[in-house]
Write a protein that holds these residues in place. Sequence first.
Motif, PDB file in Angstrom:
ATOM      1  N   TYR A 226       0.802  -1.232   0.000  1.00 25.32           N
ATOM      2  CA  TYR A 226       0.000   0.000   0.000  1.00 25.32           C
ATOM      3  C   TYR A 226       0.835   1.282   0.000  1.00 25.32           C
ATOM      4  CZ  TYR A 226      -3.956  -2.992   1.117  1.00 25.32           C
ATOM      5  OH  TYR A 226      -4.915  -3.960   1.082  1.00 25.32           O
ATOM      6  N   VAL A 227       2.064   1.204   0.465  1.00 25.32           N
ATOM      7  CA  VAL A 227       2.846   2.444   0.558  1.00 25.32           C
ATOM      8  C   VAL A 227       4.071   2.421  -0.362  1.00 25.32           C
ATOM      9  CG1 VAL A 227       4.151   3.957   2.096  1.00 25.32           C
ATOM     10  CG2 VAL A 227       2.069   2.851   2.906  1.00 25.32           C
ATOM     11  N   PRO A 230       3.224   1.954  -4.479  1.00 23.93           N
ATOM     12  CA  PRO A 230       2.717   3.160  -5.148  1.00 23.93           C
ATOM     13  C   PRO A 230       3.752   4.281  -5.219  1.00 23.93           C
ATOM     14  CG  PRO A 230       1.161   2.408  -3.492  1.00 23.93           C
ATOM     15  CD  PRO A 230       2.391   1.574  -3.328  1.00 23.93           C
ATOM     16  N   LEU A 231       4.616   4.341  -4.211  1.00 26.67           N
ATOM     17  CA  LEU A 231       5.580   5.441  -4.190  1.00 26.67           C
ATOM     18  C   LEU A 231       6.760   5.206  -5.123  1.00 26.67           C
ATOM     19  CD1 LEU A 231       5.615   6.519  -0.452  1.00 26.67           C
ATOM     20  CD2 LEU A 231       4.555   7.649  -2.397  1.00 26.67           C
TER      21      LEU A 231
END
Lengths: 327, 362
Positions: A226-227, A230-231
């Motif tokens: 989730y982190v 995407p980054l």
Amino acid sequence: MSEQAKTGDTTVPRSRGGSNALKSYLGAYGFMAPAGILVIVFFLIPVAIVLYLSLTNLASSNFTSNLAIMEFIGLKNYQTLLNDQFARKIFFNTIFYVLVTLSIFNVSLALLVSLLTTHIDRSAGFVFRALWILPRITSPVVYILIWKRMIAEAPFGIINQFNEALGQPTYNYISTNPWVFVVVVNGFIGVSFGMIIFTSAIESIPRDLLNASLVDGSSKLQRIRYVIMPLIRWPLLFVVTYQTLSLLTSFVEIQLLTDGGPGLYRTEVWSLTAYHRALSNYFGNAQWGYGSAFAVLLVMIGVVLAVIYMRVFRFDELIAEPRVEAL
Amino acid sequence: MKVTIDNLSKKFGEVVGVENLTLHIEDGEFVAFLGPSGCGKTTTLLTLAGIYKPTDGVIRFGERVVNTVQPKDRNIGMVFQSYALYPHMTVFQNIAYPLKLKKVSKADQHDRVRQVANVMGIGELLDRRPGQLSGGQQQRVALGRALVKEPDVLLFDEPLSNLDARLRLTMRGEIKHLQKDLGITSIYVTHDQVEAMTMADRIAVMSGGHLQAFDSPDELYDRPKTQFVAGFVGNPPMNFVDVSVQASNGRFFAETESLRLEVQKERGAPPASHGGPVVMGIRPEDIQIASDPNNGTVSGEIFVVEPLGREDLIDVRIGRHSFLLLADTEDRHQAGERVSLAFDMEQAQFFDPETEKSLLWQ
Ligand SMILES: Nc1ncnc2c1ncn2[C@@H]1O[C@H](COP(=O)(O)OP(=O)(O)OP(=O)(O)O)[C@@H](O)[C@H]1O
Ligand SMILES: [Mg+2]
């Protein structure tokens, strides 16, 4: 009265007028010039020359130093190419090779190595990554010789010596599974590029953000999902695009390992064919014109793919407007 | 939730983050960690959050020892100095993230995020991304994200230090109000002692990885147990002078070559019996400029005047000593002016110069 005269005496900044715009563009072009000149000299001009060559029948058999009488044959080379019974096989070989190497090694394994080595002790991670860089910094000839020695037939090959010692049958690996080795050999080199890019992208995610995610209740895996993922979207897309194009055009390792064989064109890829036809004395004749036709098609495929990638991944959305505004 | 920290140490190799920290925090209490930069506040907080593993010691949430419990299983909310909002998520997704991880249903997520957003006054911003918010708005989102999962413990790491002075004042009030309302045990890290004094029930003063004091703001202010605490708490800081306290005929005097001030017996006796030189501390607000000199006052010269708006901060030199004090702006004091100072010695503090411990309070 002109617009200029009316507002000329005020200090209100006006929209960019003619000479002003030219000036600011000149500045921009000035800054782009070094890169632009490189692209022109090392990409556009060679492409133009190859494009021209592909429209001639230039070959070592009919070579003349008088370029004026070099025969211009229009699209005949392309016609020959499309009717070439092996072109189709080579085309699909290329797609297979690029897709498999890219997806398994250059992207997935690179990502896996980056994620693993950034989640363990820092110095251990560094050592593992340094090991993965070795194939890339080793000279291709040495690297391929090592592989050849590993997988050579009995009694020379190292793996086969183990097979013998353990009472197992021996194999001629390169003739039974040539693709496996073509992909693995290239993949081991390919991993390091994505690995470096992904690792630096992961390392540059602010520590607080990663800690916040844990405190918010995610496990390490959920945090990746989730982190972190995407980054690092932007580097991910960059690596996919860049590595597709570089796999399409690289052939040195294949040439050294199988030279397109065993047998007829079993592991031959498009760029290798261009080389074989144009420069490698094809049945005693270097067909510069015909080889160029292969090269031109490769460039076209590359450009088309690049455009498609940019569209599909919406690269333009990833690039922010410049923060510095010209006044 | 009670938070009990016993003999906690966290070392990074040779570097000491925090050492031998013991703190017992009551359920619903608002505790501030106060200390200068690098004293181990963030380290302690991250150890409580479970990001760092303690090198030594025990942390309990309630009765449960949480030393090896993963952060996700501690049910804590945390607000970071940098806000740490996820840049790729909208405000709604940021606040909903802890709920999503708890597998709360979509509809419930929606309700709870809306509710929290309304409390925080960011209901209008739910579709924006963090990059499109002002610092204050981002701070509210971060607070909302910490609150939405109804944590047992709230951790704040200098949450207001990136905001402008005015906004800091409002947020200070809001956070304190919210905390009292919700009754969530909170630990608030700051190096701003005004923040700590105004918000906290109790303040843990730290320095160099060690706990200096753990007391209510009033207690720290009126009865500082160490010279460090006395100097760190209070703004402008306490004045310190090396004096010797002499007893004569049942009266006590704090003396230097240029000063002789009478001290009440309760404050004067302990330093007098300690003997030798001691450090006297006196707060700026306990020194007045006297309009008419009399035998209780000391004369000095104004060295510099710093206008603070409501009052002037004045540096007065007496011999080789310098005292900071506050005076009404109306009085229009000027540098170079000679003034008489009256010391309220009932508020004087005395410290052992060797151990820096208070001679009055143990
Ligand atoms: N990950 C780390 N590795 C090594 N040393 C660290 C690490 N984190 C903190 N330290 C050291 O531990 C000490 C305490 O640091 P900490 O971040 O807790 O300070 P702080 O009180 O939060 O300061 P500030 O007010 O500046 O945020 C410092 O000396 C710091 O250099
Ligand atoms: Mg800190």
